[in-house]
Design an enzyme around this catalytic site. Structure first.
Site, mmCIF file in Angstrom:
data_model
loop_
_atom_site.group_PDB
_atom_site.id
_atom_site.type_symbol
_atom_site.label_atom_id
_atom_site.label_comp_id
_atom_site.label_asym_id
_atom_site.label_seq_id
_atom_site.Cartn_x
_atom_site.Cartn_y
_atom_site.Cartn_z
ATOM 1 C CB SER A 136 4.745 -46.910 -30.896
ATOM 2 O OG SER A 136 4.759 -48.021 -31.546
ATOM 3 C CE LYS A 162 2.842 -50.531 -29.563
ATOM 4 N NZ LYS A 162 1.507 -50.462 -29.637
ATOM 5 C CE LYS A 164 3.854 -51.323 -33.532
ATOM 6 N NZ LYS A 164 2.685 -51.537 -33.293
ATOM 7 C CG ASP A 189 2.232 -54.142 -30.935
ATOM 8 O OD1 ASP A 189 1.813 -55.203 -31.007
ATOM 9 O OD2 ASP A 189 1.927 -53.213 -31.429
ATOM 10 C CD GLU A 214 -0.140 -53.470 -28.394
ATOM 11 O OE1 GLU A 214 0.917 -52.876 -28.228
ATOM 12 O OE2 GLU A 214 -1.180 -53.044 -29.350
ATOM 13 C CG ASP A 239 -4.067 -53.497 -31.290
ATOM 14 O OD1 ASP A 239 -4.908 -53.082 -31.754
ATOM 15 O OD2 ASP A 239 -2.817 -52.934 -31.714
ATOM 16 C CE LYS A 263 -3.822 -49.548 -31.994
ATOM 17 N NZ LYS A 263 -3.118 -50.637 -33.098
ATOM 18 N N GLY A 291 -2.363 -46.032 -30.998
ATOM 19 C CA GLY A 291 -2.169 -45.301 -31.981
ATOM 20 C C GLY A 291 -2.342 -46.154 -33.328
HETATM 21 MG MG MG Z 1 -0.645 -53.095 -31.521
#
Ligand code: MG
Length: 369
Positions: A136, A162, A164, A189, A214, A239, A263, A291
């Protein structure tokens, strides 16, 4: 199971690199560790993923300490726990506070697996010998830094990238990444940074062949996500919105997502995680394990749950050295060719590094049973 003592410790660890998402930047992590000790002297370990600010969910390290001390641990007192699956039932009358519940339940699961001489992965029904590792990448100060960061991670062997995103750091950065790396497994995400008013921006991401986007919308939404998914080609992964089996069932029924990021701390523990896993199997919803910048104990729990068969997409469980100068377990979690081997030793399969834990402990509290 004959629990004799529960020890809570609050530790503080510096992250090797600051991590920025649409909700903020983290430079260090304060963590609650839970040690559940049996009469035979065996210890099970859990880790709360709560952070110091209530910006991922409503919980914080301080609220977790209070919930564990004053409400959750007392519920384990009155009658012996025979199997870790009972713990979430005991905790059910306490609303929410899933990070706190999961940390205690995780320690009980580790103890149970050790007492039965089973790797935690096997005790949970895991079948995989190794798990695929994705990474990430937080929001960076510039596009150049982002591309360099991704190039470095690909060289290290990560199986998917991934990134952000947030308004203003979305289409442009994804386009640049795709121009530089046309074929890599790539996902974005948003950590709840958009609303249905941004639908044109989100639809524009369809052209970049993302594995998924996400949690684009609100942290507690499943209705608007269903509306959005009906207009997007890119699969939506939820998520923040999924706190339980029931949330997952409703999201699947409404068509709010095509993928679920699990998660353990967000859903209250491993027992609920297994139930969500089995529900997703029934409905052909692929999963991966997210995570929360975990230290070694939490990371080990993530590895164990990811060994279940429906975690078919690479997760966020990167090796220890990605986050920490020195982790709190021995050996540390290592990655080889983009995989982490699921440990075969009983329980979480890594030894807590007691010397390091001691050095990082700010305070602790012991509960005698
Ligand atoms: Mg997330």
């Amino acid at each position: 199971m004959d629990i004799k003592r529960i020890i809570l410790r609050q530790i503080k660890m510096d992250l090797l690199h600051p991590f920025t998402t649409s909700v903020g930047t983290e430079t260090d992590k304060t963590i609650i560790l839970v040690e559940v000790k049996s009469a035979s002297g065996i210890s099970g370990w859990g880790e709360s993923v709560a952070i110091t600010q209530p910006i991922y969910n409503e919980e914080t390290v301080e609220t977790n300490w209070h919930m564990m001390s004053d409400h959750l641990i007392p519920l384990l007192h009155w009658e012996a726990v025979q199997h870790p699956d009972e713990v979430s039932g005991r905790f059910k009358k306490i609303r929410g506070n899933f990070n706190a519940k999961a940390a205690i339940e995780g320690a009980v699961w580790d103890l149970y697996a050790k007492e039965n001489n089973l790797p935690l992965a096997k005790a949970l029904g895991g079948t995989k010998a190794r798990i695929e590792v994705g990474v990430s990448v937080g929001i960076q100060q510039s596009e150049t830094l982002m591309l360099k960061q991704i190039e470095d991670y690909l060289k290290e062997g990560y199986k998917r990238i991934k990134v952000k995103i947030q308004p203003g750091w979305d289409i442009g950065i994804i386009r640049s990444i795709r121009q530089e790396f046309p074929k890599i497994p790539l996902m974005a995400d948003a950590n709840c940074a958009y609303s249905l008013n941004d639908i044109e921006t989100l639809k524009a991401l369809d052209e970049f062949d993302l594995m998924m986007i996400e949690q684009p919308l609100d942290h507690d939404d499943i209705i608007d996500h269903a509306k959005l998914q009906s207009q997007l080609k890119t699969p939506i992964c939820l998520d923040e919105s999924i706190h339980s089996y029931e949330d997952a069932r409703k999201a699947i029924e409404l068509g709010s997502c095509k993928i679920i990021n699990l998660k353990i701390g967000r859903v209250g523990g491993l027992t609920e995680s297994k139930r969500i896993h089995d529900l997703c199997v029934e409905h052909n919803i692929p999963m991966w394990c997210g995570g929360m910048l975990e230290a070694g104990i939490g990371r080990a729990h993530n590895i164990a749950i990811t060994s279940l068969g429906n975690f078919t997409l690479p997760g966020d469980t990167a090796p220890s050295a990605h986050y920490w100068k020195r982790d709190i377990i021995q050996p540390e979690v290592e990655m080889k060719d983009g995989y982490i081997v699921v440990p075969e030793a009983p329980g979480i399969g890594y030894e807590p590094d007691l010397e390091q834990i001691e050095a990082l402990t700010m305070y602790s509290k012991v509960f005698h049973f």
